[in-house]
Design a protein around this motif. Structure first.
Motif, short mmCIF file in Angstrom:
data_model
loop_
_atom_site.label_atom_id
_atom_site.label_comp_id
_atom_site.label_asym_id
_atom_site.label_seq_id
_atom_site.Cartn_x
_atom_site.Cartn_y
_atom_site.Cartn_z
N ASP A 62 0.84 -1.21 0.00
CA ASP A 62 0.00 0.00 0.00
C ASP A 62 0.87 1.26 0.00
O ASP A 62 0.58 2.23 -0.68
N ARG A 63 1.96 1.20 0.77
CA ARG A 63 2.86 2.37 0.81
C ARG A 63 3.57 2.56 -0.53
O ARG A 63 3.74 3.67 -1.01
N LEU A 64 4.00 1.43 -1.12
CA LEU A 64 4.71 1.51 -2.40
C LEU A 64 3.81 2.09 -3.49
O LEU A 64 4.24 2.92 -4.29
N LEU A 65 2.56 1.66 -3.52
CA LEU A 65 1.67 2.10 -4.59
C LEU A 65 1.11 3.49 -4.34
O LEU A 65 0.89 4.25 -5.27
N GLY A 66 0.91 3.84 -3.06
CA GLY A 66 0.33 5.14 -2.76
C GLY A 66 -0.96 5.32 -3.54
O GLY A 66 -1.76 4.39 -3.67
N ASP A 67 -1.15 6.52 -4.12
CA ASP A 67 -2.37 6.74 -4.90
C ASP A 67 -2.04 6.86 -6.39
O ASP A 67 -2.64 7.62 -7.13
N THR A 68 -1.03 6.07 -6.82
CA THR A 68 -0.56 6.16 -8.20
C THR A 68 -1.58 5.67 -9.22
O THR A 68 -1.62 6.14 -10.34
N LEU A 69 -2.39 4.67 -8.83
CA LEU A 69 -3.18 3.94 -9.83
C LEU A 69 -4.68 4.18 -9.68
O LEU A 69 -5.15 4.57 -8.62
N ASP A 70 -5.42 3.87 -10.76
CA ASP A 70 -6.88 4.00 -10.69
C ASP A 70 -7.48 2.80 -9.98
O ASP A 70 -6.79 1.85 -9.60
N GLU A 71 -8.83 2.83 -9.85
CA GLU A 71 -9.47 1.78 -9.03
C GLU A 71 -9.47 0.41 -9.71
O GLU A 71 -9.69 -0.60 -9.06
#
Ligand SMILES: [Zn+2]
Length: 348
Positions: free
Chosen positions: A205-214
């Motif tokens: 979750d930390r690695l991805l952060g809010d980079t991607l769509d749902e």
């Protein structure tokens, strides 16, 4: 193996600090079934930039073939040494900076005699990369195929051997804090070695952060979770780093840095490529799979950028040593010197 030396056949692909990569595009109408590219997956040509004291391609290849590949258990991307000529280098250099040809600026070393032909692991048709502070992620989505491609640098998966015994921070986190970037880090590379599902979920979750769509966030989250939990690739990087028994500050001024130290520095700077696809086109071995509803995702991991470092350069050596001395003497490992506003939790 011979390759096309016609500059029309090579289009710009990407560049790093020491290399420029070109992709075979067969604009000259070459008959690829009878010549060149015996393996069509090997379609990237990696050439050295003009940088003082940079090991040549032949030196670098010898290091990769003899020292790196035997340690990576099949997880290095496929590559081969190939002969090139000065005319090709000059022609590609002439194209550098020409926006009409989509060539950004670079300067190749025209005295090189060889290049490295590499496997292209990036699936075709990918969208421009989503980039956050840790990962580059490119994705493609259609009715027939979903694919994603992740690039990131795992960095130091071992603690520095000269860090104090009462350290709070690993080498990577200590350096980030020293450089005033602690507010940018929310994960520690040592967590990539954890095998506890809850811890790994938090890490992903930390690695991805809010980079991607749902659509992509849950899929890539599951795939990354699988990679951290099950792929041996992080242990392979760690085992190469562990082969070096000395920190840079433990070498006396009259002592040469050895091959283990060179391997260590390479493994600290390598790049992990993770290819996620709904079909196993590249037929890689050691693929991991995830089934999500009716869809199966195939995940393959490969390492690149395990290049020979310039360990004989006095300037590099002094630079590496001064960083380590600063980390120790200014208390960045122990956290004495951390900016309390951004103090990270302990890595251990
Ligand atoms: Zn850390």
């Amino acid at each position: 193996m011979t390759i096309s030396l016609d500059p029309r056949d090579w289009k710009y692909f990407s560049q790093g600090a020491a290399n420029v990569i070109f992709q075979f595009s067969n604009n000259s109408g070459l008959n690829t079934s009878t010549t060149n590219l015996e393996d069509p997956q090997l379609c990237l040509l990696r050439l050295r930039k003009k940088i003082k004291d940079l090991p040549t391609t032949v030196d670098n290849w010898s290091f990769i073939e003899n020292s790196v590949i035997p340690l990576t258990n099949g997880y290095m991307a496929s590559m081969k040494l190939v002969k090139i000529d000065t005319e090709l280098l000059l022609a590609l250099n002439d194209k550098a900076g020409q926006s009409s040809d989509n060539f950004p600026f670079f300067e190749l070393n025209i005295s090189e005699s060889h290049g490295i032909l590499m496997q292209n692991l990036r699936p075709p048709h990918l969208m421009a990369a989503n980039k956050n502070k840790y990962l580059h992620i490119s994705t493609f989505f259609s009715d027939f195929l979903r694919s994603a491609f992740i690039e990131f640098k795992p960095k130091w998966l071992v603690q520095s051997l000269s860090a104090p015994s009462n350290s709070r921070y690993c080498r990577t986190c200590a350096v980030k804090q020293m450089r005033g970037k602690s507010h940018q880090i929310t994960y520690c590379p040592l967590q990539l070695l954890k095998k506890n599902a809850q811890d790994v979920k938090k890490l992903v979750d930390r690695l991805l952060g809010d980079t991607l769509d749902e659509i992509w966030h849950p899929i890539i989250g599951l795939c990354l979770h699988k990679v951290v939990m099950e792929s041996p690739v992080f242990s392979i990087i760690k085992s190469i780093q562990e082969m070096c028994q000395k920190s840079i500050v433990d070498y006396s001024d009259t002592e040469d840095l050895d091959n283990e130290f060179g391997l260590f520095m390479s493994a600290c700077d390598c790049t992990l490529l993770i290819n996620i696809m709904t079909n196993n086109i590249q037929a890689e071995r050691d693929v991991l799979t995830i089934k999500e509803g009716e869809t199966t995702y195939f995940i393959s991991c490969k390492l690149v950028d395990l290049d020979k470092k310039n360990i004989i350069s006095p300037i590099k050596r002094k630079h590496w040593k001064s960083i380590e001395e600063k980390l120790i003497n200014e208390g960045w490992y122990t956290g004495i010197n951390s900016n309390s506003a951004h103090q990270l939790p302990s890595c251990f």
